[in-house]
Design a protein around this motif. Structure first.
Motif, PDB file in Angstrom:
ATOM      1  N   THR A 195       0.813  -1.213   0.000  1.00  0.00           N
ATOM      2  CA  THR A 195       0.000   0.000   0.000  1.00  0.00           C
ATOM      3  C   THR A 195       0.848   1.265   0.000  1.00  0.00           C
ATOM      4  O   THR A 195       0.314   2.353  -0.085  1.00  0.00           O
ATOM      5  CB  THR A 195      -0.910   0.020   1.228  1.00  0.00           C
ATOM      6  N   SER A 227       0.234   3.922  -2.848  1.00  0.00           N
ATOM      7  CA  SER A 227      -1.109   4.379  -3.178  1.00  0.00           C
ATOM      8  C   SER A 227      -1.665   5.294  -2.080  1.00  0.00           C
ATOM      9  O   SER A 227      -1.119   5.393  -0.990  1.00  0.00           O
ATOM     10  CB  SER A 227      -2.033   3.184  -3.397  1.00  0.00           C
ATOM     11  N   TYR A 247      -7.096   0.975   2.293  1.00  0.00           N
ATOM     12  CA  TYR A 247      -6.758   1.006   0.876  1.00  0.00           C
ATOM     13  C   TYR A 247      -7.744   0.112   0.134  1.00  0.00           C
ATOM     14  O   TYR A 247      -8.585  -0.535   0.766  1.00  0.00           O
ATOM     15  CB  TYR A 247      -5.327   0.525   0.658  1.00  0.00           C
TER      16      TYR A 247
END
Length: 64
Positions: free
Chosen positions: A3, A6, A28
């Protein structure tokens, strides 16, 4: 499951922080990331479905 590159859909900080030492949870697309604001270590990552199971278990066991 990574993650780190992002942007989270949402992020929550613990409501009981001490001197800016807080637990932070970020959602996420397919994972949950849990970190400690006072730590330089990597956050813990969990598949979203595993997190949902964990939270459901806590809700069933918590006194009302």
């Amino acid at each position: 499951m990574s993650t780190s590159s992002s942007t989270p859909e949402w992020m929550r900080r613990s409501s009981r922080c001490t001197d800016d030492h807080c637990v932070i949870v970020a959602k996420y697309a397919d994972a949950i990331e849990v970190s400690d604001s006072a730590s330089d270590g990597a956050p813990l990552e969990f598949p979203y479905t595993s997190w949902q199971t964990f939270m459901a278990s806590i809700r069933r066991q918590s006194p009302r």
